[in-house]
Design a protein around this motif. Structure first.
Motif, mmCIF file in Angstrom:
data_model
loop_
_atom_site.group_PDB
_atom_site.id
_atom_site.type_symbol
_atom_site.label_atom_id
_atom_site.label_comp_id
_atom_site.label_asym_id
_atom_site.label_seq_id
_atom_site.Cartn_x
_atom_site.Cartn_y
_atom_site.Cartn_z
ATOM 1 N N LYS A 136 0.712 -1.336 -0.205
ATOM 2 C CA LYS A 136 0.017 -0.046 -0.213
ATOM 3 C C LYS A 136 0.349 0.968 0.038
ATOM 4 O O LYS A 136 0.733 2.253 -0.648
ATOM 5 C CB LYS A 136 -0.615 0.638 0.657
ATOM 6 N N ASN A 137 1.587 1.195 1.223
ATOM 7 C CA ASN A 137 2.658 2.716 1.077
ATOM 8 C C ASN A 137 4.549 1.860 1.000
ATOM 9 O O ASN A 137 5.165 1.459 1.866
ATOM 10 C CB ASN A 137 2.431 3.221 2.412
ATOM 11 N N VAL A 138 4.959 2.388 -0.226
ATOM 12 C CA VAL A 138 6.523 1.949 -0.772
ATOM 13 C C VAL A 138 6.846 3.389 -0.485
ATOM 14 O O VAL A 138 6.592 4.283 -1.607
ATOM 15 C CB VAL A 138 5.686 1.765 -1.932
ATOM 16 N N LEU A 139 8.282 2.858 0.490
ATOM 17 C CA LEU A 139 8.860 4.418 0.522
ATOM 18 C C LEU A 139 10.200 3.866 -0.952
ATOM 19 O O LEU A 139 10.654 2.854 -0.840
ATOM 20 C CB LEU A 139 9.878 4.347 1.489
ATOM 21 N N ILE A 140 10.661 5.132 -1.889
ATOM 22 C CA ILE A 140 11.622 5.322 -2.717
ATOM 23 C C ILE A 140 12.987 6.195 -2.580
ATOM 24 O O ILE A 140 12.861 6.790 -2.219
ATOM 25 C CB ILE A 140 11.103 4.795 -4.376
ATOM 26 N N VAL A 141 14.305 4.774 -2.481
ATOM 27 C CA VAL A 141 14.999 6.090 -2.265
ATOM 28 C C VAL A 141 16.104 5.912 -3.484
ATOM 29 O O VAL A 141 16.653 4.769 -3.918
ATOM 30 C CB VAL A 141 15.698 5.959 -0.897
ATOM 31 N N GLY A 142 16.644 7.108 -3.861
ATOM 32 C CA GLY A 142 17.881 7.601 -4.091
ATOM 33 C C GLY A 142 19.281 8.036 -3.894
ATOM 34 O O GLY A 142 18.624 8.680 -3.523
ATOM 35 N N ALA A 143 19.522 7.412 -3.298
ATOM 36 C CA ALA A 143 20.635 7.700 -2.378
ATOM 37 C C ALA A 143 22.385 7.654 -3.169
ATOM 38 O O ALA A 143 22.407 6.687 -3.710
ATOM 39 C CB ALA A 143 21.011 7.356 -1.273
ATOM 40 N N GLU A 144 22.998 8.192 -3.151
ATOM 41 C CA GLU A 144 24.569 7.742 -3.656
ATOM 42 C C GLU A 144 25.568 8.982 -3.021
ATOM 43 O O GLU A 144 25.087 10.399 -2.947
ATOM 44 C CB GLU A 144 24.761 8.356 -5.686
ATOM 45 N N LYS A 145 26.593 8.389 -2.761
ATOM 46 C CA LYS A 145 27.938 8.919 -2.038
ATOM 47 C C LYS A 145 28.573 8.165 -3.494
ATOM 48 O O LYS A 145 29.625 7.366 -3.219
ATOM 49 C CB LYS A 145 28.067 7.674 -1.094
ATOM 50 N N PHE A 146 28.295 9.447 -4.229
ATOM 51 C CA PHE A 146 29.585 8.627 -5.865
ATOM 52 C C PHE A 146 30.529 9.370 -5.722
ATOM 53 O O PHE A 146 31.894 8.323 -6.235
ATOM 54 C CB PHE A 146 28.380 9.289 -6.605
ATOM 55 N N SER A 147 31.402 10.391 -4.592
ATOM 56 C CA SER A 147 32.966 10.442 -3.914
ATOM 57 C C SER A 147 33.430 9.340 -4.010
ATOM 58 O O SER A 147 34.838 9.478 -3.955
ATOM 59 C CB SER A 147 32.388 11.818 -3.332
ATOM 60 N N SER A 148 33.430 7.951 -3.159
ATOM 61 C CA SER A 148 33.552 6.589 -3.078
ATOM 62 C C SER A 148 33.625 6.313 -3.970
ATOM 63 O O SER A 148 34.172 4.993 -3.708
ATOM 64 C CB SER A 148 32.743 5.680 -2.260
#
Ligand code: UT7
Length: 335
Positions: A136-148
């Motif tokens: 019913k309720n979905v948490l979606i996240v785009g996250a990056e520590k691209f510097s790593s």
């Protein structure tokens, strides 16, 4: 029984404090502010602190998205994270760590790997889970520590990328006006070598050789990627608009992946978009991969530009190669 639709309820983002400017990069590699601005539109990017991880940024963005959705953590029944810079390669998933940091217990949680297309891929997964009645309720996240994964001696990549996170709550609704209209997501592994982090992985497990050769860093065939991005995105956004009989001028917010101003401009021009329709954040955040689209949506929400019911067109392109576009109204509360 009425039909169940998936709706985009809220947005949140987090940007780390430290800024890496073009002037800073001039001192690190053989480049100039003028070259970077002219070729990419990027003026600065934010870099996470050494002890600030992908899951920390993701949890902060998610907490905001949850607060703005009016949905409590107890009501979330699926947590999804898109990242190519997870806390761990590759277990536990960053989604599991994020769930724990948010106090979300006993729900399904997993990561996906679709590089810069990750957030729109997640949108399609969340939609499928909701419309099938499974969640019913979905948490979606785009996250990056691209510097790593950036080699700060390689001028062709280090000027491009930044760190950050963006999150959204996608919820079931029976109101068709709130529904996500359409999502196209696709891939072509024949171009896998355009964007690669060669190690660590089953081909190149961690070793001294990996470190000596710098195989843990992102490698990109920039110019080839650029040309294919313009061609593929233009075709993809034209197709999704035509299929849904929507004119480009009816899109209030065209929110493209923020990789390079010249790519965005070329696609926007091909669609005859006006400047005020196109959301641009690449100048201040650089390319934040899976975080770039939700960070851009958050920007227009926070500045009061994104109102309830307004139509958004998302489009993205990244390693894999992967690409995706989405047409949807903003079904949350305006600021
Ligand atoms: O997010 C996932 C998808 N990623 C993308 O969509 C990124 C797509 N690619 C790009 O944005 C562009 O290709 C770049 C910004 C990476 C590069 O721009 P370009 O116009 O394609 O330049 P280029 O790679 O063809 O390089 C042109 C010249 C080269 O010198 P020569 O061989 O002509 O003498 C490079 O060595 O620019 C040189 N160069 C630089 N010069 C100053 C490359 N990087 C730099 C730099 N500063 N940082």
């Amino acid at each position: 029984m009425s039909h169940i639709y998936a709706s985009f309820r809220s947005i949140g983002a987090y940007v780390p404090k430290k800024i890496l400017s073009n002037a800073d990069l001039e001192k690190m590699v053989d480049t100039t502010d003028e070259w970077i601005v002219k070729r990419t539109g990027i003026k600065k990017r934010h870099i996470a602190a050494q002890d600030e991880y992908t899951s920390d940024m993701a949890a902060k963005a998610s907490a905001l998205a949850l607060e703005r959705s009016g949905i409590s953590t107890d009501e979330i029944d699926l947590v999804l994270c898109a990242t190519v810079t997870p806390d761990y390669f590759n277990m536990p998933s960053t989604a599991c760590v994020i769930s724990d940091k948010l106090g979300i217990k006993d729900v399904q949680a997993f990561d996906i790997s679709a590089a810069c297309s990750g957030f729109v891929y997640l949108l399609s997964i969340a939609r499928a889970f909701i419309e099938s009645g499974m969640k019913k309720n979905v948490l979606i996240v785009g996250a990056e520590k691209f510097s790593s994964i950036v080699d700060y001696t390689d001028r062709s990549t280090c000027i491009l990328f930044g760190d950050g996170a963006g999150a959204a709550v996608i919820s079931a609704t029976d109101n068709p006006k709130e529904a996500i209209i359409d999502i196209h997501a696709s891939a072509d592994g024949a171009y896998a070598d355009f964007l690669v982090t060669p190690a660590p992985g089953s081909i190149n497990p961690a070793s001294q050789k990996v470190i000596d050769e710098g195989l843990q860093y992102v490698q990109m065939k920039g110019n080839e990627t650029f040309k294919l991005a313009v061609k593929t995105l233009t075709k993809d956004v034209k197709e999704i608009l035509e299929k849904n009989r929507i004119n480009a001028e009816d899109i209030l917010h065209f929110i493209p992946h923020q990789a390079n101003y010249r790519i965005i401009k070329a696609v926007g021009d091909a669609l005859k978009m006006k400047e005020e329709q196109v959301v641009l954040t690449v100048g201040k955040y650089g390319n934040t991969s899976a975080a770039s689209i939700p960070m851009a949506i958050n920007d227009i929400w926070e500045s009061g530009r994104l109102q309830t019911g307004e139509l958004m067109l998302l489009d993205t392109f990244g390693g894999g190669l992967t690409w995706a576009s989405a047409l949807l109204p903003f079904a949350g509360k305006s600021k």
